[in-house]
Design an enzyme around this catalytic site. Sequence first.
Site, PDB file in Angstrom:
ATOM      1  N   TYR A  88       1.718  -4.307  -4.306  1.00  0.00           N
ATOM      2  CA  TYR A  88       2.270  -4.892  -3.082  1.00  0.00           C
ATOM      3  C   TYR A  88       1.178  -5.420  -2.156  1.00  0.00           C
ATOM      4  O   TYR A  88       1.481  -5.867  -1.047  1.00  0.00           O
ATOM      5  CB  TYR A  88       3.098  -3.852  -2.327  1.00  0.00           C
ATOM      6  CG  TYR A  88       4.420  -3.598  -2.979  1.00  0.00           C
ATOM      7  CD1 TYR A  88       4.482  -2.914  -4.192  1.00  0.00           C
ATOM      8  CD2 TYR A  88       5.597  -4.052  -2.418  1.00  0.00           C
ATOM      9  CE1 TYR A  88       5.686  -2.686  -4.820  1.00  0.00           C
ATOM     10  CE2 TYR A  88       6.806  -3.827  -3.039  1.00  0.00           C
ATOM     11  CZ  TYR A  88       6.844  -3.140  -4.244  1.00  0.00           C
ATOM     12  OH  TYR A  88       8.048  -2.924  -4.857  1.00  0.00           O
ATOM     13  N   LYS A 107       0.729   7.022 -13.684  1.00  0.00           N
ATOM     14  CA  LYS A 107       0.672   6.814 -15.144  1.00  0.00           C
ATOM     15  C   LYS A 107      -0.785   6.627 -15.567  1.00  0.00           C
ATOM     16  O   LYS A 107      -1.207   5.528 -15.923  1.00  0.00           O
ATOM     17  CB  LYS A 107       1.533   5.606 -15.532  1.00  0.00           C
ATOM     18  CG  LYS A 107       1.818   5.567 -17.021  1.00  0.00           C
ATOM     19  CD  LYS A 107       2.979   4.674 -17.355  1.00  0.00           C
ATOM     20  CE  LYS A 107       3.150   4.513 -18.860  1.00  0.00           C
ATOM     21  NZ  LYS A 107       3.599   5.714 -19.554  1.00  0.00           N
ATOM     22  N   ASP A 114       7.279   7.516 -16.263  1.00  0.00           N
ATOM     23  CA  ASP A 114       8.388   7.315 -17.203  1.00  0.00           C
ATOM     24  C   ASP A 114       9.105   8.637 -17.491  1.00  0.00           C
ATOM     25  O   ASP A 114      10.331   8.727 -17.450  1.00  0.00           O
ATOM     26  CB  ASP A 114       7.913   6.646 -18.498  1.00  0.00           C
ATOM     27  CG  ASP A 114       6.598   7.212 -19.016  1.00  0.00           C
ATOM     28  OD1 ASP A 114       5.939   7.968 -18.278  1.00  0.00           O
ATOM     29  OD2 ASP A 114       6.224   6.915 -20.169  1.00  0.00           O
ATOM     30  N   ASP A 168       8.871   2.470  -4.991  1.00  0.00           N
ATOM     31  CA  ASP A 168       9.965   1.530  -4.764  1.00  0.00           C
ATOM     32  C   ASP A 168      11.072   1.773  -5.794  1.00  0.00           C
ATOM     33  O   ASP A 168      12.257   1.884  -5.471  1.00  0.00           O
ATOM     34  CB  ASP A 168       9.418   0.095  -4.888  1.00  0.00           C
ATOM     35  CG  ASP A 168      10.416  -0.932  -4.390  1.00  0.00           C
ATOM     36  OD1 ASP A 168      11.430  -0.541  -3.790  1.00  0.00           O
ATOM     37  OD2 ASP A 168      10.180  -2.133  -4.600  1.00  0.00           O
TER      38      ASP A 168
END
Length: 373
Positions: free
Chosen positions: A124, A187, A237, A261
Amino acid sequence: MPHTVTLIPGDGVGPELAQAARRVIDASGVAIEWEVQDAGLGVMEKEGTPLPDRVLDSVRRNKVALKGPITTPRGGGFRSVNVALRKALDLYACLRPCKLYPGVRTRFDKVDLVVVRENTEDLYAGVEFEAGSAEAKQIISLAAGKIREDAAISLKPISGFASERIVDFAFRYARDNGRRKVTAVAKDNIMKATDGLFYRAAREVAKRYEGKVARAMPAMAVAGSDLAIEYDEWLVDAMCMQLVQKPELYDVLVMPNLYGDILSDLCAGLVGGLGVAPGANIGDDVALFEAIHGSAPKYTGQNKVNPTALILSGVLMLRHLGEKDAADRVEKAVAAVIAEGKYVTYDMKPDRNDPTAVGTKEMAEAIAARMTP
Ligand code: NAD
């Protein structure tokens, strides 16, 4: 002394929701002077910018704002006013509590999660290069054959400073609100540089909070039981799967911007959807409260959408202002109206075309009527 709060109605369904939230908050009896500041699509047409300086000046002066959603044109047009506000005011922490109220239609019995999303960097940051641009070519030349020649590039900066700051915010929030666990989500098996750095910063912060007692549990503190705030880590995930299977195992979740988000919408889905999910963007100096959902343009002016998310954002705002009793009164009134299931908007009915669904204004009036001053 009344609190002075900047009210940004926004565009799309924003103005009708802002009016509903203001009505309910005022009904709690708390003294608030609302300084209304328009921003968004209509303002762009009139003033040449969707976010005039007067809006930022007002929020800086009052230090607290309640905001309706603002449209971000897709593809071209102006960049997100919502992102610009967060950046200009350094609202680095995005707080999104997702709590299940009895009466809401959902697959779960108990969900009480808080997503803490880093708000200032990651994908972002707005550092993007079009395919074929000189900058994109320069980066491609540095990437030793790993990027195709025709690629567009969006950069993902993650800093130690911002990671430490957001995880510290999550632990402080846990400590001050009687929460037991903070889970860091990223991650690092794939993004070793950026997400690896995020986890390293998170582990350092977690060490500082080992053995700290959650403040909202004074009885336990007196008894001398030194409750540590637990810390754990999940890959994003796997976290998604955990959340849709066993949301009751998690408490405060902290993560970089993009994962935040996505997961906050996922968590909003667990507790009944966007219509009931509140949010806050908080910095060291200023706090801005807004629903997770957007401006739902297709429903503009129809008195149709659910005011709960913005009203519950107002509850977060009242707590921030130190108006705990008023906050509790509003939250209880919202919970009572939802539990009764009579004066609720279409999205809370089993059948979305249920003719007994009420409008935005009527649901807000029912909540205001439930308030005991
Ligand atoms: P959206 O959240 O506006 O709406 C998606 C759908 O969710 C709606 O069509 C509606 O079915 C449902 N919904 C949303 N809010 C609801 C409510 N209060 N009650 C009942 N149902 C509700 O998402 P979108 O269509 O992707 O975005 C529309 C615009 O809003 C875009 O321009 C987007 O950039 C912007 N946006 C703004 C903010 C913000 O102001 N913070 C946040 C997200 C999106």
